[in-house]
Write an enzyme that holds these catalytic residues in place. Sequence first.
Site, PDB file in Angstrom:
ATOM      1  N   SER A   1       5.200  -5.728   0.093  1.00 39.81           N
ATOM      2  CA  SER A   1       5.190  -5.964  -1.356  1.00 39.81           C
ATOM      3  C   SER A   1       6.625  -6.068  -1.864  1.00 39.81           C
ATOM      4  O   SER A   1       6.939  -6.890  -2.715  1.00 39.81           O
ATOM      5  CB  SER A   1       4.468  -4.822  -2.078  1.00 39.81           C
TER       6      SER A   1
ATOM      7  N   HIS B   1      -2.369  -7.063   3.273  1.00 37.63           N
ATOM      8  CA  HIS B   1      -3.396  -6.147   2.745  1.00 37.63           C
ATOM      9  C   HIS B   1      -4.779  -6.806   2.804  1.00 37.63           C
ATOM     10  O   HIS B   1      -5.760  -6.175   3.188  1.00 37.63           O
ATOM     11  CB  HIS B   1      -3.105  -5.775   1.286  1.00 37.63           C
TER      12      HIS B   1
ATOM     13  N   LYS C   1       8.542   4.644  -5.796  1.00 40.21           N
ATOM     14  CA  LYS C   1       8.874   3.240  -6.061  1.00 40.21           C
ATOM     15  C   LYS C   1       8.669   2.921  -7.540  1.00 40.21           C
ATOM     16  O   LYS C   1       7.743   3.436  -8.169  1.00 40.21           O
ATOM     17  CB  LYS C   1       7.951   2.325  -5.235  1.00 40.21           C
TER      18      LYS C   1
ATOM     19  N   ARG D   1       2.779  -1.774  10.583  1.00 42.27           N
ATOM     20  CA  ARG D   1       3.465  -3.050  10.786  1.00 42.27           C
ATOM     21  C   ARG D   1       4.457  -2.976  11.929  1.00 42.27           C
ATOM     22  O   ARG D   1       4.584  -3.880  12.725  1.00 42.27           O
ATOM     23  CB  ARG D   1       4.206  -3.464   9.504  1.00 42.27           C
TER      24      ARG D   1
HETATM   25  P1  ADP Z   1       2.356   2.479   0.215  1.00 45.18           P
HETATM   26  O1  ADP Z   1       3.285   2.522  -0.952  1.00 45.18           O
HETATM   27  O2  ADP Z   1       1.356   3.580   0.253  1.00 45.18           O
HETATM   28  O3  ADP Z   1       3.032   2.261   1.550  1.00 45.18           O
HETATM   29  P2  ADP Z   1       1.586  -0.319   0.260  1.00 45.18           P
HETATM   30  O4  ADP Z   1       0.874  -0.998  -0.837  1.00 45.18           O
HETATM   31  O5  ADP Z   1       2.982  -0.753   0.542  1.00 45.18           O
HETATM   32  O6  ADP Z   1       1.466   1.208  -0.083  1.00 45.18           O
HETATM   33  O7  ADP Z   1       0.751  -0.439   1.607  1.00 45.18           O
HETATM   34  C1  ADP Z   1      -0.564   0.060   1.705  1.00 45.18           C
HETATM   35  C2  ADP Z   1      -0.983   0.089   3.155  1.00 45.18           C
HETATM   36  O8  ADP Z   1      -1.006  -1.235   3.658  1.00 45.18           O
HETATM   37  C3  ADP Z   1      -0.033   0.857   4.064  1.00 45.18           C
HETATM   38  O9  ADP Z   1      -0.790   1.511   5.055  1.00 45.18           O
HETATM   39  C4  ADP Z   1       0.827  -0.216   4.664  1.00 45.18           C
HETATM   40  O10 ADP Z   1       1.344   0.150   5.933  1.00 45.18           O
HETATM   41  C5  ADP Z   1      -0.175  -1.337   4.798  1.00 45.18           C
HETATM   42  N1  ADP Z   1       0.464  -2.647   4.803  1.00 45.18           N
HETATM   43  C6  ADP Z   1       1.453  -3.091   4.010  1.00 45.18           C
HETATM   44  N2  ADP Z   1       1.798  -4.353   4.310  1.00 45.18           N
HETATM   45  C7  ADP Z   1       1.007  -4.727   5.348  1.00 45.18           C
HETATM   46  C8  ADP Z   1       0.896  -5.923   6.148  1.00 45.18           C
HETATM   47  N3  ADP Z   1       1.697  -6.960   5.957  1.00 45.18           N
HETATM   48  N4  ADP Z   1      -0.033  -5.941   7.114  1.00 45.18           N
HETATM   49  C9  ADP Z   1      -0.830  -4.865   7.331  1.00 45.18           C
HETATM   50  N5  ADP Z   1      -0.761  -3.711   6.636  1.00 45.18           N
HETATM   51  C10 ADP Z   1       0.133  -3.633   5.654  1.00 45.18           C
END
Ligand code: ADP
Length: 160
Positions: free
Chosen positions: A129, A18, A42, A91
């Site tokens: 996450s 992120h 979640k 990803r």
């Molecule tokens: P959500 O529950 O909306 O998927 P996340 O917090 O898991 O929220 O992810 C937010 C955004 O960041 C999403 O677009 C996700 O694809 C992206 N994301 C998550 N992990 C990574 C990573 N390791 N590298 C790049 N983008 C990521």
Amino acid sequence: MNRRVVYPGSFDPMTVGHVDIIQRLHQTFDEVVVLISESSQKTALFTTQERKNLIEQSLPSLKRVKVVIYDGLTTDYMKRENISLIVRGLRAVSDFEYEMGMSNFNKKLFPEMETLLVFAKPEFDFISSRGVKEVARHGGDLQGLVPPPVIKALQNKMSK
Ligand code: ADP
């Protein structure tokens, strides 16, 4: 022109993946709004306020990043704030289908909006996450997976 973008997600908690996306957006846009939402699918480990604090602590030098907690449709926030661009990170191919569906759904709700998909850096593309929480739960090494303030917060949570 004031170019603003919304980067929405659960950020439970923020990972280095992120952080990388936000840093890259910060180079291109005038303002990056990190929009924290409560995910209905979640169960969260951190409260939205804790997640907000951790993002702010992890990005102290990025002056044009705003972290907002929003309990509603992302498109409603965008309409209210007059922002038409949403960014999501990709990803793997498995993310693609979900993101395409979300993008089309959002466009139905707010036809003037566009979705910008940004590829994760190869060295971070396995980081999620959910995976990070699993590592923390079992006392694994969190170095390089999440920013230092998040390492501390995860260790605190798990020791309770
Ligand atoms: P959500 O529950 O909306 O998927 P996340 O917090 O898991 O929220 O992810 C937010 C955004 O960041 C999403 O677009 C996700 O694809 C992206 N994301 C998550 N992990 C990574 C990573 N390791 N590298 C790049 N983008 C990521």
